[in-house]
Design an enzyme around this catalytic site. Structure first.
Site, PDB file in Angstrom:
ATOM      1  N   ALA A  66       0.890  -1.145  -0.115  1.00  0.00           N
ATOM      2  CA  ALA A  66      -0.039   0.075  -0.094  1.00  0.00           C
ATOM      3  C   ALA A  66       0.695   1.307   0.194  1.00  0.00           C
ATOM      4  O   ALA A  66       2.172   1.158   0.701  1.00  0.00           O
ATOM      5  CB  ALA A  66      -0.863  -0.072   1.180  1.00  0.00           C
ATOM      6  N   GLU A 114       0.453  -9.663  -0.506  1.00  0.00           N
ATOM      7  CA  GLU A 114      -0.959  -9.876  -0.367  1.00  0.00           C
ATOM      8  C   GLU A 114      -1.484 -10.230  -1.603  1.00  0.00           C
ATOM      9  O   GLU A 114      -2.385 -10.908  -2.141  1.00  0.00           O
ATOM     10  CB  GLU A 114      -1.569  -9.035   0.614  1.00  0.00           C
ATOM     11  CG  GLU A 114      -0.899  -9.126   1.828  1.00  0.00           C
ATOM     12  CD  GLU A 114      -1.599  -7.764   2.839  1.00  0.00           C
ATOM     13  OE1 GLU A 114      -1.149  -6.867   2.621  1.00  0.00           O
ATOM     14  OE2 GLU A 114      -2.327  -8.446   3.927  1.00  0.00           O
ATOM     15  N   GLU A 134       4.919  -5.042   7.626  1.00  0.00           N
ATOM     16  CA  GLU A 134       3.976  -3.818   8.112  1.00  0.00           C
ATOM     17  C   GLU A 134       4.586  -3.668   9.428  1.00  0.00           C
ATOM     18  O   GLU A 134       4.178  -2.473  10.108  1.00  0.00           O
ATOM     19  CB  GLU A 134       2.431  -4.535   8.180  1.00  0.00           C
ATOM     20  CG  GLU A 134       1.998  -4.584   6.693  1.00  0.00           C
ATOM     21  CD  GLU A 134       1.961  -5.636   5.727  1.00  0.00           C
ATOM     22  OE1 GLU A 134       2.997  -6.420   6.024  1.00  0.00           O
ATOM     23  OE2 GLU A 134       1.541  -5.776   4.811  1.00  0.00           O
TER      24      GLU A 134
HETATM   25  N1  CAA Z   1       4.498   3.388  -0.421  1.00  0.00           N
HETATM   26  C1  CAA Z   1       4.977   4.856  -0.897  1.00  0.00           C
HETATM   27  N2  CAA Z   1       5.936   4.869  -1.610  1.00  0.00           N
HETATM   28  C2  CAA Z   1       7.064   3.761  -1.436  1.00  0.00           C
HETATM   29  C3  CAA Z   1       6.654   2.495  -1.137  1.00  0.00           C
HETATM   30  C4  CAA Z   1       5.298   2.269  -0.657  1.00  0.00           C
HETATM   31  N3  CAA Z   1       4.861   0.960  -0.162  1.00  0.00           N
HETATM   32  N4  CAA Z   1       7.666   1.607  -1.316  1.00  0.00           N
HETATM   33  C5  CAA Z   1       8.941   2.431  -1.873  1.00  0.00           C
HETATM   34  N5  CAA Z   1       8.290   3.643  -2.094  1.00  0.00           N
HETATM   35  C6  CAA Z   1       9.066   4.814  -2.624  1.00  0.00           C
HETATM   36  C7  CAA Z   1      10.259   5.357  -1.739  1.00  0.00           C
HETATM   37  O1  CAA Z   1       9.499   6.103  -0.743  1.00  0.00           O
HETATM   38  C8  CAA Z   1      10.767   6.028  -2.551  1.00  0.00           C
HETATM   39  O2  CAA Z   1      10.333   7.351  -2.809  1.00  0.00           O
HETATM   40  P1  CAA Z   1      11.652   8.610  -2.878  1.00  0.00           P
HETATM   41  O3  CAA Z   1      12.375   8.346  -4.261  1.00  0.00           O
HETATM   42  O4  CAA Z   1      10.471   9.617  -3.081  1.00  0.00           O
HETATM   43  O5  CAA Z   1      12.350   8.698  -1.493  1.00  0.00           O
HETATM   44  C9  CAA Z   1      10.767   5.131  -3.866  1.00  0.00           C
HETATM   45  O6  CAA Z   1       9.768   4.438  -3.774  1.00  0.00           O
HETATM   46  C10 CAA Z   1      11.916   4.072  -4.019  1.00  0.00           C
HETATM   47  O7  CAA Z   1      12.113   3.203  -2.773  1.00  0.00           O
HETATM   48  P2  CAA Z   1      13.469   3.386  -1.697  1.00  0.00           P
HETATM   49  O8  CAA Z   1      14.289   4.574  -2.039  1.00  0.00           O
HETATM   50  O9  CAA Z   1      13.180   2.997  -0.539  1.00  0.00           O
HETATM   51  O10 CAA Z   1      14.287   2.213  -2.669  1.00  0.00           O
HETATM   52  P3  CAA Z   1      15.090   1.113  -2.115  1.00  0.00           P
HETATM   53  O11 CAA Z   1      15.822   0.155  -2.979  1.00  0.00           O
HETATM   54  O12 CAA Z   1      15.792   1.512  -0.679  1.00  0.00           O
HETATM   55  O13 CAA Z   1      14.012   0.098  -1.052  1.00  0.00           O
HETATM   56  C11 CAA Z   1      11.854  -1.024  -0.620  1.00  0.00           C
HETATM   57  C12 CAA Z   1      12.945  -0.563  -1.686  1.00  0.00           C
HETATM   58  C13 CAA Z   1      12.721  -2.291   0.012  1.00  0.00           C
HETATM   59  C14 CAA Z   1      10.872  -1.666  -1.456  1.00  0.00           C
HETATM   60  C15 CAA Z   1      11.665   0.097   0.076  1.00  0.00           C
HETATM   61  O14 CAA Z   1      11.166   1.054  -0.523  1.00  0.00           O
HETATM   62  C16 CAA Z   1      10.387  -0.326   1.203  1.00  0.00           C
HETATM   63  O15 CAA Z   1      10.800  -0.955   2.349  1.00  0.00           O
HETATM   64  N6  CAA Z   1       9.297  -0.044   0.999  1.00  0.00           N
HETATM   65  C17 CAA Z   1       8.165  -0.014   1.813  1.00  0.00           C
HETATM   66  C18 CAA Z   1       7.471  -1.559   1.648  1.00  0.00           C
HETATM   67  C19 CAA Z   1       6.578  -1.498   2.885  1.00  0.00           C
HETATM   68  O16 CAA Z   1       6.533  -1.281   3.866  1.00  0.00           O
HETATM   69  N7  CAA Z   1       5.287  -2.289   2.341  1.00  0.00           N
HETATM   70  C20 CAA Z   1       4.274  -2.205   3.088  1.00  0.00           C
HETATM   71  C21 CAA Z   1       3.169  -1.109   3.033  1.00  0.00           C
HETATM   72  S1  CAA Z   1       1.970  -1.068   4.102  1.00  0.00           S
HETATM   73  C22 CAA Z   1       0.846  -2.219   3.342  1.00  0.00           C
HETATM   74  O17 CAA Z   1       1.144  -2.828   2.546  1.00  0.00           O
HETATM   75  C23 CAA Z   1      -0.194  -2.535   4.412  1.00  0.00           C
HETATM   76  C24 CAA Z   1      -1.356  -3.717   3.815  1.00  0.00           C
HETATM   77  O18 CAA Z   1      -0.938  -4.665   4.025  1.00  0.00           O
HETATM   78  C25 CAA Z   1      -2.242  -3.101   2.871  1.00  0.00           C
END
Ligand code: CAA
Length: 258
Positions: A66, A114, A134
């Site tokens: 998300a 998911e 999460e």
């Molecule tokens: N939502 C919004 N933006 C996201 C995102 C997300 N889930 N995942 C990545 N991005 C964005 C980052 O903020 C970043 O944006 P900026 O360039 O503006 O800073 C861009 O994508 C690139 O990401 P990273 O710089 O973080 O890239 P990385 O290679 O260092 O890491 C990653 C990649 C491991 C995917 C890392 O971005 C990450 O951990 N993302 C979040 C994953 C996460 O926690 N997902 C769960 C979300 S909550 C959810 O899904 C609830 C549910 O069950 C419904």
């Protein structure tokens, strides 16, 4: 096929409908617009009599979950309906009258994982990575992961993934049964389309009934409803803004359990 969508593209190859998630700047994170487009696209392909199998894939990444930035702007009193809407779209995949194959490239995290596990079959490229991170945000999986992951990989593995938030590679995902097959990244779509072709040649009514009956065994509704409720409760804690702000500020969260 021009759908006028911003984040979801659709290609029809005879009996196969290929949905591609395309939001490169956020690693294909699911925002509300994308959720809306995905739901509509699934409905179109469900009603399209020519289509017998659907493939869902992503451009570079599958989906990083998300949209965390967008979620941070949702008020606690609105989160339940957001979560319920996510469930509705993910359930559409599970309940679709045609098989859905996930072709996974790059990250499939949180809501992205998911989305993958609601599909009937998962094929991953070697570089694919999976996780339910999460807890790092002060949250729980909110699009069915607490229920579907344990049914797929067993309770112990699901708890390890969900409670630690760790990210696993494609090889490990295959070894625990999270994905059906791992192939070279450049052969991912070939492998997915080959499997879709095999299924598309079978009797559609038999395929639909088999899918329905296998799903029938899951008895998942009560757990899904409870997940929506507890996701909303987690969202109302102070740890949730701490977790989300820590992600956005690229620092480690300090959780207090309140
Ligand atoms: N939502 C919004 N933006 C996201 C995102 C997300 N889930 N995942 C990545 N991005 C964005 C980052 O903020 C970043 O944006 P900026 O360039 O503006 O800073 C861009 O994508 C690139 O990401 P990273 O710089 O973080 O890239 P990385 O290679 O260092 O890491 C990653 C990649 C491991 C995917 C890392 O971005 C990450 O951990 N993302 C979040 C994953 C996460 O926690 N997902 C769960 C979300 S909550 C959810 O899904 C609830 C549910 O069950 C419904």
């Amino acid at each position: 096929m021009d759908t006028g969508n911003e984040h979801i593209t659709v290609e029809k190859k005879k009996e196969i409908g290929i949905i591609t998630i395309n939001r490169l700047e956020a690693r294909n994170a699911l925002n509300r617009k994308m959720l809306h487009e995905l739901g509509d696209t699934l409905t179109c392909l469900e009603n399209d009599l020519q289509i017998r199998v659907v493939i869902i894939t992503g451009n570079k990444d599958f989906c990083a979950g998300a949209d965390i930035k967008e979620m941070n702007e949702i008020k606690p009193e609105e989160i339940e309906s957001f979560c319920r809407w996510g469930h509705k779209v993910i359930n559409q995949i599970e309940n679709m009258g045609k098989p859905v194959i996930a072709a996974i490239t790059g990250f499939a995290l949180g809501g992205g994982c998911e989305l993958a596990i609601a599909c009937d079959i998962r094929i991953a490229g070697k570089a694919a990575k999976f996780g339910q991170p999460e807890v790092n945000l002060g949250l729980i999986p909110g699009f069915g992961g607490t229920q579907r992951l344990s049914r797929l990989v067993g309770i112990a593995r699901a708890k390890e993934m969900i409670l630690t938030g760790k990210i696993i590679d494609a090889k490990e995902a295959e070894s625990i049964g999270l994905v059906n097959r791992v192939v070279k990244d450049e052969e991912l779509m070939i492998a997915a389309e080959e499997m879709a072709q095999v299924i598309a040649q079978k009797a559609p009514i038999a395929v639909k009934m088999a899918k329905t009956l296998i799903n029938e065994n899951q008895e998942i509704e009560r757990g899904l409803e409870k997940e929506i409720n507890l996701f909303a409760q987690c969202f109302a804690t102070r740890d949730r803004p701490e977790g989300i702000n820590a992600f956005l500020e690229k620092r480690k969260p300090e959780f207090k359990g309140i």
